[in-house]
Design a protein around this motif. Sequence first.
Motif, PDB file in Angstrom:
ATOM      1  N   ALA A  97       0.850  -1.195   0.000  1.00 42.88           N
ATOM      2  CA  ALA A  97       0.000   0.000   0.000  1.00 42.88           C
ATOM      3  C   ALA A  97       0.879   1.236   0.000  1.00 42.88           C
ATOM      4  O   ALA A  97       1.920   1.273   0.663  1.00 42.88           O
ATOM      5  CB  ALA A  97      -0.919   0.009   1.215  1.00 42.88           C
ATOM      6  N   LEU A 101      -1.682   6.086   1.855  1.00 41.97           N
ATOM      7  CA  LEU A 101      -3.035   5.549   1.792  1.00 41.97           C
ATOM      8  C   LEU A 101      -3.624   5.401   3.192  1.00 41.97           C
ATOM      9  O   LEU A 101      -2.949   4.997   4.144  1.00 41.97           O
ATOM     10  CB  LEU A 101      -3.028   4.187   1.103  1.00 41.97           C
ATOM     11  CG  LEU A 101      -4.387   3.666   0.653  1.00 41.97           C
ATOM     12  CD1 LEU A 101      -4.911   4.490  -0.506  1.00 41.97           C
ATOM     13  CD2 LEU A 101      -4.291   2.206   0.249  1.00 41.97           C
ATOM     14  N   GLN A 106      -7.372   0.525   4.132  1.00 40.83           N
ATOM     15  CA  GLN A 106      -6.670  -0.756   4.033  1.00 40.83           C
ATOM     16  C   GLN A 106      -7.376  -1.828   4.859  1.00 40.83           C
ATOM     17  O   GLN A 106      -7.524  -2.980   4.417  1.00 40.83           O
ATOM     18  CB  GLN A 106      -5.228  -0.587   4.501  1.00 40.83           C
ATOM     19  CG  GLN A 106      -4.391   0.310   3.599  1.00 40.83           C
ATOM     20  CD  GLN A 106      -2.983   0.489   4.110  1.00 40.83           C
ATOM     21  OE1 GLN A 106      -2.293  -0.474   4.445  1.00 40.83           O
ATOM     22  NE2 GLN A 106      -2.519   1.737   4.180  1.00 40.83           N
ATOM     23  N   SER A 125       4.461  -1.068   3.014  1.00 42.52           N
ATOM     24  CA  SER A 125       4.122   0.266   2.526  1.00 42.52           C
ATOM     25  C   SER A 125       5.350   0.863   1.859  1.00 42.52           C
ATOM     26  O   SER A 125       6.487   0.472   2.142  1.00 42.52           O
ATOM     27  CB  SER A 125       3.650   1.170   3.673  1.00 42.52           C
ATOM     28  OG  SER A 125       4.685   1.372   4.607  1.00 42.52           O
ATOM     29  N   THR A 146      -3.963   5.096  -5.062  1.00 43.21           N
ATOM     30  CA  THR A 146      -5.003   6.088  -5.317  1.00 43.21           C
ATOM     31  C   THR A 146      -5.083   6.487  -6.780  1.00 43.21           C
ATOM     32  O   THR A 146      -5.844   7.387  -7.132  1.00 43.21           O
ATOM     33  CB  THR A 146      -4.771   7.348  -4.456  1.00 43.21           C
ATOM     34  OG1 THR A 146      -3.435   7.812  -4.669  1.00 43.21           O
ATOM     35  CG2 THR A 146      -4.966   7.024  -2.986  1.00 43.21           C
ATOM     36  N   GLU A 195      -0.114  13.202  -1.057  1.00 42.67           N
ATOM     37  CA  GLU A 195      -0.758  12.482  -2.169  1.00 42.67           C
ATOM     38  C   GLU A 195      -1.188  13.506  -3.215  1.00 42.67           C
ATOM     39  O   GLU A 195      -1.882  14.470  -2.923  1.00 42.67           O
ATOM     40  CB  GLU A 195      -1.946  11.681  -1.645  1.00 42.67           C
ATOM     41  CG  GLU A 195      -2.435  10.596  -2.593  1.00 42.67           C
ATOM     42  CD  GLU A 195      -3.282  11.156  -3.700  1.00 42.67           C
ATOM     43  OE1 GLU A 195      -2.992  10.839  -4.867  1.00 42.67           O
ATOM     44  OE2 GLU A 195      -4.211  11.914  -3.416  1.00 42.67           O
ATOM     45  N   GLU A 263     -11.199  11.439  -4.281  1.00 39.52           N
ATOM     46  CA  GLU A 263     -10.082  10.518  -4.061  1.00 39.52           C
ATOM     47  C   GLU A 263     -10.536   9.131  -4.511  1.00 39.52           C
ATOM     48  O   GLU A 263     -11.566   8.626  -4.074  1.00 39.52           O
ATOM     49  CB  GLU A 263      -9.697  10.484  -2.577  1.00 39.52           C
ATOM     50  CG  GLU A 263      -8.625   9.475  -2.225  1.00 39.52           C
ATOM     51  CD  GLU A 263      -7.220   9.968  -2.522  1.00 39.52           C
ATOM     52  OE1 GLU A 263      -6.996  10.465  -3.651  1.00 39.52           O
ATOM     53  OE2 GLU A 263      -6.370   9.852  -1.640  1.00 39.52           O
ATOM     54  N   PHE A 265      -9.690   4.978  -5.175  1.00 39.56           N
ATOM     55  CA  PHE A 265      -8.916   3.896  -4.578  1.00 39.56           C
ATOM     56  C   PHE A 265      -8.859   2.719  -5.558  1.00 39.56           C
ATOM     57  O   PHE A 265      -9.884   2.300  -6.095  1.00 39.56           O
ATOM     58  CB  PHE A 265      -9.544   3.442  -3.258  1.00 39.56           C
ATOM     59  CG  PHE A 265      -9.611   4.540  -2.226  1.00 39.56           C
ATOM     60  CD1 PHE A 265      -8.542   4.786  -1.382  1.00 39.56           C
ATOM     61  CD2 PHE A 265     -10.752   5.327  -2.101  1.00 39.56           C
ATOM     62  CE1 PHE A 265      -8.600   5.801  -0.434  1.00 39.56           C
ATOM     63  CE2 PHE A 265     -10.818   6.333  -1.155  1.00 39.56           C
ATOM     64  CZ  PHE A 265      -9.742   6.574  -0.321  1.00 39.56           C
TER      65      PHE A 265
END
Length: 285
Positions: A97, A101, A106, A125, A146, A195, A263, A265
């Motif tokens: 991930a 995130l 998650q 991660s 994302t 992000e 956003e 995913f």
Amino acid sequence: MLNYHHLRYFREVAHEGNLTRAAERMNVSQSALSTQIKQLEERLGHPLFERVGRRLELTEIGRITLDHADRIFATGQELVATLDRSAQSVPPLRVGALSTLSRNFQIRFLAPVLGRKDVDLTLRSGNEDVLLAALKSLNLDVVLATEPPRNAAGADFVAHKLDEQAVGIHGKSERLNHPTLRGLLVKEAFIVPTESSIRAGFVGLAEGLGVTPRIVADVDDMAMVRLLAREGAGLAVVPSVVVADELRANRLASAPFALDIMERFYAITIRRSFPHPLLETLLKA
């Protein structure tokens, strides 16, 4: 070359702690087992055991060797489980991930397998390049992100869109009491994740209103965004899933302004003949 037959014998003795019992378990003579371990010690150049009373204790090199041996044979079992689709055992699920995130997201993705006794999870991660390289080399089964892969050249990646959420402004309720969005942007300080889509969208929104927002923290960890907002360091610009627990507990509130920032995913996989058997379940859920 390392003799893995010797390594297997060593592993059995190390876990048993007794040469006689290990020989009985493996149906070999004690002298043959002792010879195999001696040959392994000669190959490695270090003693692996020392005798303490009637028990064999691992040396420091022995503990290092056992750690590697356990991982080697666990990998072998994983290989068999991966290729044998009728096998009862499930190979470990390895999930990557992006560091930015939401941890809450998650957990939602993994919810169908959490608590299952037959599933071992490995969670990593990192940044996009590192995670996609691990996915391409089959060291990960899925990557949560994302946005679809930007550097997908030479790899057969597949981006599964899982969800999309509106980005909002969240923080202490007393800091949200402004009649207009522009007034909020002028008066308050903000915590913004690094992000790209969120930050770029927020800065663009503010510029459209003629405001340069005061960003007190650029954060690459959504968990830290939550903590800073809870401590009143500023207002968090994130999807509500990031601060869902705080909103339910009334520790934070949401500003009543639509930002028109979304956003998205994604679960990114790579085309494989033998995908992890639980991936389809997770993607459908």
